[in-house]
Design an enzyme around this catalytic site. Structure first.
Site, PDB file in Angstrom:
ATOM      1  N   SER A   8      35.269  39.589  27.415  1.00  0.00           N
ATOM      2  CA  SER A   8      34.317  40.130  28.394  1.00  0.00           C
ATOM      3  C   SER A   8      34.822  41.464  28.932  1.00  0.00           C
ATOM      4  O   SER A   8      36.022  41.756  28.890  1.00  0.00           O
ATOM      5  CB  SER A   8      34.131  39.129  29.536  1.00  0.00           C
ATOM      6  OG  SER A   8      35.378  38.635  29.979  1.00  0.00           O
ATOM      7  N   GLU A  10      34.601  44.171  32.240  1.00  0.00           N
ATOM      8  CA  GLU A  10      34.240  44.330  33.659  1.00  0.00           C
ATOM      9  C   GLU A  10      33.878  45.780  33.954  1.00  0.00           C
ATOM     10  O   GLU A  10      34.561  46.703  33.534  1.00  0.00           O
ATOM     11  CB  GLU A  10      35.442  43.900  34.518  1.00  0.00           C
ATOM     12  CG  GLU A  10      35.139  43.947  35.999  1.00  0.00           C
ATOM     13  CD  GLU A  10      36.238  43.292  36.827  1.00  0.00           C
ATOM     14  OE1 GLU A  10      36.628  42.143  36.538  1.00  0.00           O
ATOM     15  OE2 GLU A  10      36.709  43.950  37.769  1.00  0.00           O
ATOM     16  N   ASP A 102      38.393  41.199  49.345  1.00  0.00           N
ATOM     17  CA  ASP A 102      39.552  41.665  50.110  1.00  0.00           C
ATOM     18  C   ASP A 102      39.208  41.766  51.578  1.00  0.00           C
ATOM     19  O   ASP A 102      38.118  42.201  51.940  1.00  0.00           O
ATOM     20  CB  ASP A 102      40.046  43.004  49.559  1.00  0.00           C
ATOM     21  CG  ASP A 102      40.840  42.788  48.283  1.00  0.00           C
ATOM     22  OD1 ASP A 102      41.643  41.831  48.259  1.00  0.00           O
ATOM     23  OD2 ASP A 102      40.643  43.549  47.331  1.00  0.00           O
ATOM     24  N   PHE A 212      47.031  50.708  40.936  1.00  0.00           N
ATOM     25  CA  PHE A 212      46.386  49.405  40.685  1.00  0.00           C
ATOM     26  C   PHE A 212      47.386  48.275  40.943  1.00  0.00           C
ATOM     27  O   PHE A 212      47.055  47.264  41.565  1.00  0.00           O
ATOM     28  CB  PHE A 212      45.896  49.286  39.233  1.00  0.00           C
ATOM     29  CG  PHE A 212      44.740  50.194  38.875  1.00  0.00           C
ATOM     30  CD1 PHE A 212      43.695  50.420  39.768  1.00  0.00           C
ATOM     31  CD2 PHE A 212      44.680  50.818  37.630  1.00  0.00           C
ATOM     32  CE1 PHE A 212      42.627  51.240  39.429  1.00  0.00           C
ATOM     33  CE2 PHE A 212      43.614  51.645  37.286  1.00  0.00           C
ATOM     34  CZ  PHE A 212      42.593  51.863  38.188  1.00  0.00           C
ATOM     35  N   HIS A 262      39.694  39.296  29.272  1.00  0.00           N
ATOM     36  CA  HIS A 262      38.708  39.939  30.156  1.00  0.00           C
ATOM     37  C   HIS A 262      39.246  41.341  30.448  1.00  0.00           C
ATOM     38  O   HIS A 262      40.299  41.481  31.075  1.00  0.00           O
ATOM     39  CB  HIS A 262      38.582  39.129  31.449  1.00  0.00           C
ATOM     40  CG  HIS A 262      37.644  39.722  32.464  1.00  0.00           C
ATOM     41  ND1 HIS A 262      36.274  39.715  32.305  1.00  0.00           N
ATOM     42  CD2 HIS A 262      37.882  40.343  33.660  1.00  0.00           C
ATOM     43  CE1 HIS A 262      35.707  40.290  33.365  1.00  0.00           C
ATOM     44  NE2 HIS A 262      36.645  40.690  34.188  1.00  0.00           N
TER      45      HIS A 262
HETATM   46  C1  LIG Z   1      38.951  38.805  38.092  1.00  0.00           C
HETATM   47  C2  LIG Z   1      38.898  39.393  39.483  1.00  0.00           C
HETATM   48  C3  LIG Z   1      37.740  40.032  39.900  1.00  0.00           C
HETATM   49  C4  LIG Z   1      37.642  40.562  41.203  1.00  0.00           C
HETATM   50  N1  LIG Z   1      36.475  41.184  41.604  1.00  0.00           N
HETATM   51  C5  LIG Z   1      36.337  41.614  42.871  1.00  0.00           C
HETATM   52  C6  LIG Z   1      35.104  42.182  43.343  1.00  0.00           C
HETATM   53  O1  LIG Z   1      34.132  42.291  42.603  1.00  0.00           O
HETATM   54  N2  LIG Z   1      35.028  42.597  44.628  1.00  0.00           N
HETATM   55  C7  LIG Z   1      36.090  42.467  45.487  1.00  0.00           C
HETATM   56  O2  LIG Z   1      35.948  42.845  46.660  1.00  0.00           O
HETATM   57  N3  LIG Z   1      37.278  41.946  45.085  1.00  0.00           N
HETATM   58  C8  LIG Z   1      37.424  41.510  43.796  1.00  0.00           C
HETATM   59  N4  LIG Z   1      38.614  40.964  43.386  1.00  0.00           N
HETATM   60  C9  LIG Z   1      39.750  40.914  44.307  1.00  0.00           C
HETATM   61  C10 LIG Z   1      39.724  39.639  45.163  1.00  0.00           C
HETATM   62  O3  LIG Z   1      38.570  39.649  45.990  1.00  0.00           O
HETATM   63  C11 LIG Z   1      40.992  39.643  46.010  1.00  0.00           C
HETATM   64  O4  LIG Z   1      42.108  39.395  45.206  1.00  0.00           O
HETATM   65  C12 LIG Z   1      40.956  38.756  47.237  1.00  0.00           C
HETATM   66  O5  LIG Z   1      42.029  39.145  48.094  1.00  0.00           O
HETATM   67  C13 LIG Z   1      41.112  37.268  46.944  1.00  0.00           C
HETATM   68  O6  LIG Z   1      40.004  36.749  46.351  1.00  0.00           O
HETATM   69  P1  LIG Z   1      40.019  35.241  45.774  1.00  0.00           P
HETATM   70  O7  LIG Z   1      38.658  34.925  45.350  1.00  0.00           O
HETATM   71  O8  LIG Z   1      41.117  35.062  44.817  1.00  0.00           O
HETATM   72  O9  LIG Z   1      40.376  34.456  47.143  1.00  0.00           O
HETATM   73  P2  LIG Z   1      40.872  33.009  47.461  1.00  0.00           P
HETATM   74  O10 LIG Z   1      40.934  32.133  46.276  1.00  0.00           O
HETATM   75  O11 LIG Z   1      40.079  32.560  48.627  1.00  0.00           O
HETATM   76  O12 LIG Z   1      42.400  33.275  47.919  1.00  0.00           O
HETATM   77  C14 LIG Z   1      42.703  34.287  48.873  1.00  0.00           C
HETATM   78  C15 LIG Z   1      44.050  33.990  49.558  1.00  0.00           C
HETATM   79  O13 LIG Z   1      43.886  32.895  50.459  1.00  0.00           O
HETATM   80  C16 LIG Z   1      44.681  31.780  50.094  1.00  0.00           C
HETATM   81  N5  LIG Z   1      43.800  30.597  50.230  1.00  0.00           N
HETATM   82  C17 LIG Z   1      42.762  30.267  49.422  1.00  0.00           C
HETATM   83  N6  LIG Z   1      42.140  29.158  49.869  1.00  0.00           N
HETATM   84  C18 LIG Z   1      42.786  28.803  51.002  1.00  0.00           C
HETATM   85  C19 LIG Z   1      42.600  27.752  51.940  1.00  0.00           C
HETATM   86  N7  LIG Z   1      41.593  26.869  51.770  1.00  0.00           N
HETATM   87  N8  LIG Z   1      43.457  27.669  52.989  1.00  0.00           N
HETATM   88  C20 LIG Z   1      44.446  28.593  53.143  1.00  0.00           C
HETATM   89  N9  LIG Z   1      44.669  29.601  52.280  1.00  0.00           N
HETATM   90  C21 LIG Z   1      43.847  29.721  51.232  1.00  0.00           C
HETATM   91  C22 LIG Z   1      45.096  32.021  48.637  1.00  0.00           C
HETATM   92  O14 LIG Z   1      46.347  31.416  48.345  1.00  0.00           O
HETATM   93  C23 LIG Z   1      45.159  33.552  48.600  1.00  0.00           C
HETATM   94  O15 LIG Z   1      46.366  34.016  49.132  1.00  0.00           O
HETATM   95  C24 LIG Z   1      38.751  40.453  42.097  1.00  0.00           C
HETATM   96  C25 LIG Z   1      39.936  39.818  41.643  1.00  0.00           C
HETATM   97  C26 LIG Z   1      40.010  39.286  40.366  1.00  0.00           C
HETATM   98  C27 LIG Z   1      41.283  38.622  39.925  1.00  0.00           C
END
Ligand SMILES: Cc1cc2nc3c(=O)[nH]c(=O)nc-3n(C[C@H](O)[C@H](O)[C@H](O)COP(=O)(O)OP(=O)(O)OC[C@H]3O[C@@H](n4cnc5c(N)ncnc54)[C@H](O)[C@@H]3O)c2cc1C
Length: 285
Positions: A8, A10, A102, A212, A262
């Site tokens: 895929s 991005e 973020d 990055f 990806h």
């Molecule tokens: C493939 C990919 C695509 C991305 N695309 C985008 C995008 O389009 N737009 C954008 O803004 N960002 C994007 N990001 C970045 C991403 O949004 C950030 O890395 C963000 O800080 C974390 O997102 P996450 O979904 O992994 O969060 P989560 O899985 O929620 O984790 C975030 C943090 O919180 C902790 N955590 C998770 N759940 C809990 C809980 N229940 N209790 C306590 N702590 C918890 C985790 O250990 C981690 O440290 C992308 C990242 C990746 C890897």
């Protein structure tokens, strides 16, 4: 090449008129190798909401390849996320990359104010509203998410997203294949069987690679950093070295059983297609 592998690309919504003008050609060049899907990023808090939508429309109309929006939940409301999901479903989309997004730099803790705090809540919400309609990808961090307290806590949080209903994971960019294999082994031992697809960032420059990596906590091996710095003013030399490093990484990952790749294309077709060619991935006639 095993046809069950997933490849895929991005894209991000272009932010300049030049970027907008260039995008159809980039999509066309990338679509020519028939990836499984394109994904399109989405600004946390919905900053490029329209851009994400326009980019999805461009893919659906011009590429004939499946399109998957990223959806971040931080700072958003259930009503807003529900409206976006309905819109994507009406467009015929069937795949979502579900993320927290973020946090604003001013946030005081790893959690955020608002109706969603973490990506597992978003995954549960999508399943609650749409059952199995969407294939849900979530993010995985072989080198640990930078805000996590420890690798084990981060792993448990990853497990929560899988238990909430994620179908697959895309990893943060990394350069150490062993970090990926260790993460996958840990998943195997924990009974997590979803595909974990490595996120691959082509190397196109010294400063942007350092930036990055700094932004997401990826470990840039010292020898790669030093060589990129040395080649900074020799663009063809740097690109050749970068392609060699990433080709070897991809080869090691695929040889070791990665279920696909990806590519973070950064809206450039050339560097990703160069890797595609180096890896001898199929190009339809
Ligand atoms: C493939 C990919 C695509 C991305 N695309 C985008 C995008 O389009 N737009 C954008 O803004 N960002 C994007 N990001 C970045 C991403 O949004 C950030 O890395 C963000 O800080 C974390 O997102 P996450 O979904 O992994 O969060 P989560 O899985 O929620 O984790 C975030 C943090 O919180 C902790 N955590 C998770 N759940 C809990 C809980 N229940 N209790 C306590 N702590 C918890 C985790 O250990 C981690 O440290 C992308 C990242 C990746 C890897």
């Amino acid at each position: 090449m095993d046809s069950s592998l997933s490849f895929s690309f991005e894209l991000f919504p272009p932010r300049t008129p030049e970027g907008v003008a260039k995008l159809p050609a980039v999509i066309g060049q990338l679509a020519a190798v028939r990836p499984d899907y394109f994904s399109v990023t989405y600004g946390a808090g919905g900053s490029d909401q329209d851009g994400t939508y326009q980019t999805l429309v461009a893919i659906v109309e011009h590429a004939g390849v499946e399109a998957a929006p990223h959806l971040t939940c931080v700072g958003s409301t259930r009503a807003h996320v529900a409206a976006l999901l309905d819109r994507y479903r009406e467009m015929g989309l069937k795949r979502i990359v579900a993320l927290r997004g973020d946090l604003p730099a001013t946030a005081m803790s790893a959690s955020a104010p608002g109706e969603f705090h973490y990506a597992n809540e978003l995954v549960s919400f999508i399943r609650e509203k749409h059952g199995d309609h969407f294939h849900i990808d979530v993010a995985a961090y072989p080198e640990m998410h930078p805000q996590a307290q420890s690798p084990s806590e981060d792993f448990e949080n990853f497990r929560r997203k899988v238990e909430a209903g994620a179908d697959a994971a895309l990893t943060q960019l990394f350069f150490n294949a062993d970090a990926y294999f260790h993460f996958v082994e840990r998943c195997d031992k924990a009974g997590i069987g979803i595909p974990i697809v490595p996120g691959i960032m082509p190397i196109t420059g010294f400063a942007n690679t350092v930036r990055f990596c700094g932004g997401c906590g990826a470990d840039l091996p010292r020898w790669v950093r030093l060589r990129l710095e040395e080649l900074e003013d020799d663009k063809p030399g740097l690109q050749e070295f970068g392609a060699e490093v990433i080709t070897r990484l991809c080869e090691a990952l695929l040889r070791g059983g990665a279920p696909g790749l990806h590519f973070y294309t950064v809206n450039q077709a050339g560097p990703t297609l160069r890797l595609w060619k180096n890896l001898a991935l199929p190009v339809p006639v």
